[in-house]
Design a protein around this motif. Structure first.
Motif, short mmCIF file in Angstrom:
data_model
loop_
_atom_site.label_atom_id
_atom_site.label_comp_id
_atom_site.label_asym_id
_atom_site.label_seq_id
_atom_site.Cartn_x
_atom_site.Cartn_y
_atom_site.Cartn_z
N THR A 182 0.78 -0.99 0.04
CA THR A 182 -0.02 -0.15 0.06
C THR A 182 1.11 1.15 -0.12
OG1 THR A 182 -1.81 -1.23 1.59
CG2 THR A 182 -1.95 1.33 1.19
N VAL A 183 0.74 2.21 -1.01
CA VAL A 183 1.41 3.36 -1.17
C VAL A 183 0.78 4.53 -0.83
CG1 VAL A 183 2.89 4.76 -2.76
CG2 VAL A 183 2.86 2.31 -3.16
N ARG A 185 0.78 8.36 -0.73
CA ARG A 185 1.66 9.42 -1.37
C ARG A 185 0.68 10.52 -1.47
NH1 ARG A 185 0.45 9.81 -7.76
NH2 ARG A 185 0.96 11.79 -7.06
N PRO A 197 2.52 6.94 -10.63
CA PRO A 197 1.58 7.11 -9.54
C PRO A 197 1.82 5.90 -8.42
CG PRO A 197 0.27 6.18 -11.29
CD PRO A 197 1.57 6.43 -11.90
N GLN A 198 2.30 4.79 -8.57
CA GLN A 198 2.69 3.93 -7.84
C GLN A 198 4.13 4.15 -7.25
OE1 GLN A 198 2.16 0.20 -9.59
NE2 GLN A 198 0.08 0.17 -9.49
N GLU A 210 -1.68 -0.81 -4.05
CA GLU A 210 -2.98 0.07 -3.82
C GLU A 210 -2.24 1.39 -3.16
OE1 GLU A 210 -7.09 0.14 -1.23
OE2 GLU A 210 -5.47 -1.06 -0.75
N VAL A 211 -2.85 2.35 -4.23
CA VAL A 211 -2.34 3.78 -3.91
C VAL A 211 -3.48 4.49 -2.81
CG1 VAL A 211 -1.60 5.92 -4.75
CG2 VAL A 211 -0.95 3.97 -5.88
N LYS A 212 -2.93 5.11 -1.98
CA LYS A 212 -3.90 5.96 -1.01
C LYS A 212 -3.21 7.55 -1.07
CE LYS A 212 -6.48 2.62 0.77
NZ LYS A 212 -7.66 2.37 0.72
N LYS A 213 -4.04 8.23 -1.55
CA LYS A 213 -3.75 9.77 -1.53
C LYS A 213 -3.83 10.40 -0.29
CE LYS A 213 -4.09 10.14 -6.65
NZ LYS A 213 -4.68 11.10 -7.75
#
Length: 244
Positions: A182-183, A185, A197-198, A210-213
């Protein structure tokens, strides 16, 4: 000086508190790479890593490679306002910090003492204090002072640690991770990079990314109000994996 050695040391400390998994790990900045290696070693030792989070950091220098093509230009234009905003905030913070140093009561008092004539006894006491203080500083290898007479040992130590960490990250060769990453950013990315984006983690996560902004910048991510957003995201992730 090696990420693998750092990770092994962390694992000893982790096991002293929690002898076996499942483990929930996350790393901030360069610590993301260490957390990644901790997860690798724990899995290699047969333990379960239920969660691995990385925050605002790429696994290696490949993320910073780019080609002058339409994709890069689009990413550059989209990222530029965020980058400029963060740079402006950083410069303002530095200005405020230096202004506070200039207006420190001790410094102002020192200037006043230079302007007025003090009784000889007070001058002697002041000289003794300064001499004794510098002797103590020298005893603890803190002899270097900044322009305001403040020991720079903490800054020096921070820079040394940052330099060693940076070298360790550059020398580290990440291996493919069998789980999910889980990233977390912020919107801003470096001025010149691939604008992935990753953040470059995709090629190392067999279980996907999984990217979490989150809000803020790297330097402000752990400060309010951004820390609250990050905490909420982390809690949601932990709640989800703990249900499994």
């Amino acid at each position: 000086t090696e990420i693998e050695a750092m990770a092994a040391d962390y694992i000893k400390e982790i096991r002293a508190i929690q002898a076996e998994g499942p483990y929930y790990l996350a790393g901030f900045g360069p610590g993301s790479v260490t957390a990644f290696e901790v997860a690798q070693q724990l899995r290699g030792q047969g333990d379960k890593v239920a969660f691995l989070g990385v925050m605002n950091h790429a696994p290696n220098r490949d993320y910073y490679k780019f080609a002058l093509n339409p994709g890069f230009l689009i990413g550059f234009v989209k990222n530029l306002p965020y980058w400029l905003n963060d740079r402006l905030r950083l410069e303002l913070a530095r200005m405020v910090y230096h202004l506070q140093l200039q207006l420190r009561p001790a410094k102002v008092l020192g200037r006043l003492l230079q302007k007025v004539k003090l009784p000889k006894m007070l001058l002697t006491a002041k000289e003794r204090f300064e001499k004794h203080g510098r002797e103590l500083i020298n005893e603890h290898d803190l002899a270097l002072l900044d322009n305001n007479g403040v020991p720079r040992s903490y800054d020096i130590l921070q820079r040394k640690i940052a330099r060693v960490n940076r070298q360790a990250v550059q020398n580290y060769v990440p291996q493919v991770y069998p789980g999910r990453i889980t990233v977390f950013r912020t919107p801003r990315q470096p001025l010149f990079c691939s604008f992935d984006p990753q953040l470059g983690w995709g090629e190392y996560a067999v279980g996907g990314v999984e990217v979490k902004k989150v809000t803020g910048s790297t330097s402000g991510l752990l400060k309010e109000p951004h820390a609250r957003v990050l905490a909420e995201q982390l809690k949601a992730c932990l709640d989800e994996v703990q249900k499994i």
